[in-house]
Design a protein around this motif. Structure first.
Motif, PDB file in Angstrom:
ATOM      1  N   ALA A 136       5.875 -17.779  31.618  1.00  0.00           N
ATOM      2  CA  ALA A 136       5.942 -19.239  31.522  1.00  0.00           C
ATOM      3  C   ALA A 136       4.585 -19.873  31.813  1.00  0.00           C
ATOM      4  O   ALA A 136       4.179 -20.839  31.153  1.00  0.00           O
ATOM      5  N   PHE A 137       3.854 -19.321  32.791  1.00  0.00           N
ATOM      6  CA  PHE A 137       2.515 -19.827  33.085  1.00  0.00           C
ATOM      7  C   PHE A 137       1.588 -19.618  31.891  1.00  0.00           C
ATOM      8  O   PHE A 137       0.767 -20.481  31.568  1.00  0.00           O
ATOM      9  N   GLY A 138       1.707 -18.459  31.247  1.00  0.00           N
ATOM     10  CA  GLY A 138       0.890 -18.192  30.066  1.00  0.00           C
ATOM     11  C   GLY A 138       1.196 -19.157  28.940  1.00  0.00           C
ATOM     12  O   GLY A 138       0.286 -19.693  28.287  1.00  0.00           O
TER      13      GLY A 138
ATOM     14  N   ARG B 260      -1.023  -5.525  37.331  1.00  0.00           N
ATOM     15  CA  ARG B 260      -1.199  -5.240  35.909  1.00  0.00           C
ATOM     16  C   ARG B 260      -0.058  -5.841  35.095  1.00  0.00           C
ATOM     17  O   ARG B 260      -0.270  -6.390  34.013  1.00  0.00           O
ATOM     18  N   LEU B 261       1.158  -5.734  35.617  1.00  0.00           N
ATOM     19  CA  LEU B 261       2.320  -6.285  34.919  1.00  0.00           C
ATOM     20  C   LEU B 261       2.229  -7.806  34.826  1.00  0.00           C
ATOM     21  O   LEU B 261       2.522  -8.389  33.775  1.00  0.00           O
ATOM     22  N   SER B 262       1.801  -8.439  35.913  1.00  0.00           N
ATOM     23  CA  SER B 262       1.675  -9.900  35.912  1.00  0.00           C
ATOM     24  C   SER B 262       0.694 -10.364  34.845  1.00  0.00           C
ATOM     25  O   SER B 262       0.953 -11.330  34.121  1.00  0.00           O
ATOM     26  N   ARG B 263      -0.431  -9.669  34.749  1.00  0.00           N
ATOM     27  CA  ARG B 263      -1.426 -10.028  33.730  1.00  0.00           C
ATOM     28  C   ARG B 263      -0.870  -9.792  32.328  1.00  0.00           C
ATOM     29  O   ARG B 263      -1.140 -10.574  31.403  1.00  0.00           O
ATOM     30  N   LYS B 264      -0.101  -8.717  32.171  1.00  0.00           N
ATOM     31  CA  LYS B 264       0.488  -8.412  30.867  1.00  0.00           C
ATOM     32  C   LYS B 264       1.472  -9.504  30.444  1.00  0.00           C
ATOM     33  O   LYS B 264       1.472  -9.945  29.287  1.00  0.00           O
ATOM     34  N   LEU B 265       2.302  -9.955  31.369  1.00  0.00           N
ATOM     35  CA  LEU B 265       3.297 -10.988  31.053  1.00  0.00           C
ATOM     36  C   LEU B 265       2.607 -12.321  30.759  1.00  0.00           C
ATOM     37  O   LEU B 265       2.987 -13.030  29.820  1.00  0.00           O
ATOM     38  N   PHE B 266       1.606 -12.664  31.576  1.00  0.00           N
ATOM     39  CA  PHE B 266       0.862 -13.903  31.342  1.00  0.00           C
ATOM     40  C   PHE B 266       0.187 -13.857  29.980  1.00  0.00           C
ATOM     41  O   PHE B 266       0.256 -14.819  29.197  1.00  0.00           O
ATOM     42  N   SER B 267      -0.466 -12.725  29.688  1.00  0.00           N
ATOM     43  CA  SER B 267      -1.164 -12.569  28.416  1.00  0.00           C
ATOM     44  C   SER B 267      -0.205 -12.663  27.241  1.00  0.00           C
ATOM     45  O   SER B 267      -0.513 -13.291  26.219  1.00  0.00           O
ATOM     46  N   GLY B 268       0.981 -12.055  27.379  1.00  0.00           N
ATOM     47  CA  GLY B 268       1.968 -12.113  26.306  1.00  0.00           C
ATOM     48  C   GLY B 268       2.425 -13.532  26.029  1.00  0.00           C
ATOM     49  O   GLY B 268       2.475 -13.968  24.877  1.00  0.00           O
ATOM     50  N   GLY B 269       2.754 -14.264  27.087  1.00  0.00           N
ATOM     51  CA  GLY B 269       3.188 -15.646  26.924  1.00  0.00           C
ATOM     52  C   GLY B 269       2.092 -16.525  26.356  1.00  0.00           C
ATOM     53  O   GLY B 269       2.345 -17.372  25.493  1.00  0.00           O
ATOM     54  N   PHE B 270       0.854 -16.298  26.819  1.00  0.00           N
ATOM     55  CA  PHE B 270      -0.274 -17.108  26.354  1.00  0.00           C
ATOM     56  C   PHE B 270      -0.588 -16.836  24.885  1.00  0.00           C
ATOM     57  O   PHE B 270      -0.730 -17.770  24.091  1.00  0.00           O
ATOM     58  N   THR B 271      -0.692 -15.551  24.530  1.00  0.00           N
ATOM     59  CA  THR B 271      -1.119 -15.197  23.173  1.00  0.00           C
ATOM     60  C   THR B 271      -0.106 -15.623  22.123  1.00  0.00           C
ATOM     61  O   THR B 271      -0.480 -16.113  21.045  1.00  0.00           O
TER      62      THR B 271
ATOM     63  N   ALA C 295       6.438 -27.135  28.779  1.00  0.00           N
ATOM     64  CA  ALA C 295       6.339 -25.761  28.269  1.00  0.00           C
ATOM     65  C   ALA C 295       6.753 -24.761  29.340  1.00  0.00           C
ATOM     66  O   ALA C 295       7.446 -23.777  29.053  1.00  0.00           O
ATOM     67  N   PHE C 296       6.336 -25.010  30.577  1.00  0.00           N
ATOM     68  CA  PHE C 296       6.693 -24.101  31.671  1.00  0.00           C
ATOM     69  C   PHE C 296       8.197 -24.119  31.931  1.00  0.00           C
ATOM     70  O   PHE C 296       8.833 -23.057  32.082  1.00  0.00           O
ATOM     71  N   LEU C 297       8.780 -25.320  31.991  1.00  0.00           N
ATOM     72  CA  LEU C 297      10.212 -25.438  32.276  1.00  0.00           C
ATOM     73  C   LEU C 297      11.064 -24.763  31.201  1.00  0.00           C
ATOM     74  O   LEU C 297      12.023 -24.041  31.510  1.00  0.00           O
ATOM     75  N   VAL C 298      10.709 -24.981  29.939  1.00  0.00           N
ATOM     76  CA  VAL C 298      11.487 -24.386  28.846  1.00  0.00           C
ATOM     77  C   VAL C 298      11.376 -22.869  28.862  1.00  0.00           C
ATOM     78  O   VAL C 298      12.362 -22.157  28.692  1.00  0.00           O
ATOM     79  N   ALA C 299      10.154 -22.356  29.091  1.00  0.00           N
ATOM     80  CA  ALA C 299       9.970 -20.903  29.154  1.00  0.00           C
ATOM     81  C   ALA C 299      10.769 -20.314  30.310  1.00  0.00           C
ATOM     82  O   ALA C 299      11.351 -19.226  30.185  1.00  0.00           O
TER      83      ALA C 299
END
Length: 209
Positions: A43-45, A109-120, A161-165
């Motif tokens: 959601a942050f991403g 590593r997982l946190s960065r992966k999830l953030f990156s996925g949501g962002f990209t 965007a954060f709330l919906v995610a």
């Protein structure tokens, strides 16, 4: 601008964001895989990408991108290719054993992966900038400070965007909590992966603008 118009603006942003799409699908998938608390990184991403897109629209980049067929097409096809890639990866992951247990290893590593996925996934849609470019002027008042109004709109876009995610992430976590069979979870992965691929081809086939 009157509080009434801010409420309408935020409701409009929420309403559009709630429509199922790649960003909501990846939030749902991450929630189903890792739980609602981990999906907050997704959601942050998503929120970060939305804020950047809204800022680009405010800076006038939306007009430049939408008026340049080459630039718009380049961003569009790159985004479409990424969505198709994510869908294929998700489909392949369904063929492997699906773990319903909590995954606590390599938290950073997982946190960065999830953030990156949501962002990209969120940033890969160039039409978001065009949408914000068209939306913002509808709610701006000539009486007030335009930069202050735009800044407030950008903040509300990021919050929405954060709330919906998170809503979709919690929905995915709820599905995970049902302790469905691994075969059914694999079908969910395949269905979601197929939707990503379809979204990618749909974006590529759509007309510019």
């Amino acid at each position: 601008m009157d509080i009434y118009y801010w409420v309408i603006f935020f409701a409009t942003v929420l309403g559009v964001s709630l429509i199922p799409g790649p960003s909501t699908l990846i939030a749902f998938t991450h929630g189903a895989t890792y739980g609602w608390s981990r999906s907050a990184y997704t959601a942050f991403g998503n929120s970060t990408a939305s804020v950047l897109q809204a800022s680009a629209a405010s800076a006038g980049l939306g007009v430049i991108i939408t008026s340049s067929a080459l630039m718009f097409a380049a961003i569009k096809y790159a985004g479409a290719a990424y969505l198709i890639y994510v869908g294929i990866q998700m489909w392949h992951s369904a063929a492997r054993p699906v773990s319903l247990a909590s995954q606590d290893r390599h938290h950073g590593r997982l946190s960065r992966k999830l953030f990156s996925g949501g962002f990209t996934v969120a940033i890969s849609n160039p039409k978001a900038i065009a949408f914000f470019t068209a939306l913002f002027p509808q709610f701006m008042s000539a009486d007030g400070n335009s930069w202050a109004q735009l800044s407030m709109m950008i903040v509300l876009v990021g919050l929405g965007a954060f709330l919906v995610a998170m809503i979709y992430g919690c929905l995915g976590a709820w599905v995970r909590g049902l302790e469905l069979s691994k075969s059914l979870m694999s079908r969910i992965y395949k269905t979601t992966g197929g939707l990503f691929v379809a979204s990618g081809f749909g974006l590529a086939a759509s007309r510019n603008g």
